[in-house]
Design a protein around this motif. Structure first.
Motif, PDB file in Angstrom:
ATOM      1  N   ARG A   1      14.855  16.666   1.428  1.00  0.00           N
ATOM      2  CA  ARG A   1      15.942  16.016   1.682  1.00  0.00           C
ATOM      3  C   ARG A   1      17.138  17.135   1.522  1.00  0.00           C
ATOM      4  N   LEU A   2      17.778  17.531   2.679  1.00  0.00           N
ATOM      5  CA  LEU A   2      18.625  18.683   2.585  1.00  0.00           C
ATOM      6  C   LEU A   2      19.935  18.204   2.640  1.00  0.00           C
ATOM      7  N   ARG A   3      21.112  18.814   2.069  1.00  0.00           N
ATOM      8  CA  ARG A   3      22.463  18.824   2.191  1.00  0.00           C
ATOM      9  C   ARG A   3      23.029  20.138   2.540  1.00  0.00           C
ATOM     10  N   ILE A   4      24.340  19.910   3.107  1.00  0.00           N
ATOM     11  CA  ILE A   4      25.048  21.332   3.293  1.00  0.00           C
ATOM     12  C   ILE A   4      25.999  21.448   2.062  1.00  0.00           C
ATOM     13  N   GLN A   5      26.192  22.611   1.496  1.00  0.00           N
ATOM     14  CA  GLN A   5      26.749  23.042   0.640  1.00  0.00           C
ATOM     15  C   GLN A   5      27.743  24.326   0.675  1.00  0.00           C
ATOM     16  N   LEU A   6      28.890  24.550   0.108  1.00  0.00           N
ATOM     17  CA  LEU A   6      29.308  25.950   0.062  1.00  0.00           C
ATOM     18  C   LEU A   6      29.129  26.604  -0.979  1.00  0.00           C
ATOM     19  N   THR A   7      28.845  27.822  -1.091  1.00  0.00           N
ATOM     20  CA  THR A   7      28.601  28.651  -2.139  1.00  0.00           C
ATOM     21  C   THR A   7      29.534  29.813  -2.211  1.00  0.00           C
ATOM     22  N   HIS A   8      29.742  30.204  -3.496  1.00  0.00           N
ATOM     23  CA  HIS A   8      30.738  31.398  -3.563  1.00  0.00           C
ATOM     24  C   HIS A   8      30.016  32.770  -4.125  1.00  0.00           C
ATOM     25  N   TRP A   9      28.864  32.710  -4.349  1.00  0.00           N
ATOM     26  CA  TRP A   9      28.166  33.599  -5.034  1.00  0.00           C
ATOM     27  C   TRP A   9      26.816  34.085  -4.386  1.00  0.00           C
ATOM     28  N   PRO A  10      26.209  35.147  -3.912  1.00  0.00           N
ATOM     29  CA  PRO A  10      27.095  36.406  -4.227  1.00  0.00           C
ATOM     30  C   PRO A  10      28.079  36.628  -3.230  1.00  0.00           C
ATOM     31  N   ARG A  11      28.074  35.635  -2.277  1.00  0.00           N
ATOM     32  CA  ARG A  11      28.944  35.735  -1.052  1.00  0.00           C
ATOM     33  C   ARG A  11      29.361  34.335  -0.296  1.00  0.00           C
TER      34      ARG A  11
ATOM     35  N   ALA B   1      29.249  31.257   1.824  1.00  0.00           N
ATOM     36  CA  ALA B   1      28.319  30.981   2.679  1.00  0.00           C
ATOM     37  C   ALA B   1      28.118  29.528   2.716  1.00  0.00           C
ATOM     38  N   LEU B   2      27.773  28.952   3.914  1.00  0.00           N
ATOM     39  CA  LEU B   2      27.135  27.572   3.986  1.00  0.00           C
ATOM     40  C   LEU B   2      25.972  27.619   3.816  1.00  0.00           C
ATOM     41  N   ILE B   3      25.156  26.823   3.029  1.00  0.00           N
ATOM     42  CA  ILE B   3      23.772  26.837   2.427  1.00  0.00           C
ATOM     43  C   ILE B   3      23.322  25.288   2.621  1.00  0.00           C
ATOM     44  N   LEU B   4      22.082  25.174   2.939  1.00  0.00           N
ATOM     45  CA  LEU B   4      21.267  23.926   3.275  1.00  0.00           C
ATOM     46  C   LEU B   4      20.597  23.841   1.815  1.00  0.00           C
ATOM     47  N   THR B   5      20.612  22.876   1.029  1.00  0.00           N
ATOM     48  CA  THR B   5      20.035  22.946  -0.235  1.00  0.00           C
ATOM     49  C   THR B   5      19.167  21.554  -0.531  1.00  0.00           C
ATOM     50  N   ASP B   6      18.147  21.747  -1.204  1.00  0.00           N
ATOM     51  CA  ASP B   6      17.093  20.407  -1.429  1.00  0.00           C
ATOM     52  C   ASP B   6      18.054  19.679  -2.355  1.00  0.00           C
TER      53      ASP B   6
ATOM     54  N   PRO C   1      26.883  32.740   6.941  1.00  0.00           N
ATOM     55  CA  PRO C   1      27.849  33.692   5.888  1.00  0.00           C
ATOM     56  C   PRO C   1      29.131  33.546   6.476  1.00  0.00           C
ATOM     57  N   LEU C   2      30.230  33.165   5.369  1.00  0.00           N
ATOM     58  CA  LEU C   2      31.444  33.222   5.820  1.00  0.00           C
ATOM     59  C   LEU C   2      32.452  34.421   5.484  1.00  0.00           C
ATOM     60  N   PRO C   3      33.264  34.663   6.555  1.00  0.00           N
ATOM     61  CA  PRO C   3      33.755  35.967   6.005  1.00  0.00           C
ATOM     62  C   PRO C   3      34.843  35.832   4.958  1.00  0.00           C
TER      63      PRO C   3
END
Length: 97
Positions: A3-13, A15-20, A68-70
């Motif tokens: 069951r995936l969802r989109i998240q914004l992460t700030h570490w290590p850079r 990026a938009l990630i898919l997480t369970d 990856p976000l600039p």
């Protein structure tokens, strides 16, 4: 099943990630993804802390980088000075309407 969802992460850079995510109908964790377990000091019996025990219905370390976000240019980053830049001298005594 994942069951995936989109998240914004700030570490290590940034990026938009898919997480369970935890299974909503899991009987062991009730969709929480795990449980907190309090433990005490064996000598005194006093509260010593809390451990997080993840459930087997999900993998909290399963992540996939989508994009990856600039980094924003330095001149576009927010500078919060705590005052109103349009007020005379930086401060205003007029009520906002």
């Amino acid at each position: 099943m994942i069951r995936l969802r989109i998240q914004l992460t700030h570490w290590p850079r940034r990026a938009l990630i898919l997480t369970d995510t935890p299974r909503p109908a899991c009987r062991m964790c009730d969709g929480e993804g795990g449980a907190n377990r309090d433990y005490g000091d064996p000598e005194t019996g006093e509260y010593a802390g809390t451990d997080w025990e993840p459930c087997t219905c999900w993998d909290e370390n399963r992540r996939y980088v989508l994009l990856p976000l600039p980094r924003r240019p330095r001149w576009l980053r927010r500078r919060d000075t705590g005052r109103d830049p349009w007020a005379p001298g930086g401060y205003s005594d007029e009520p906002p309407f």
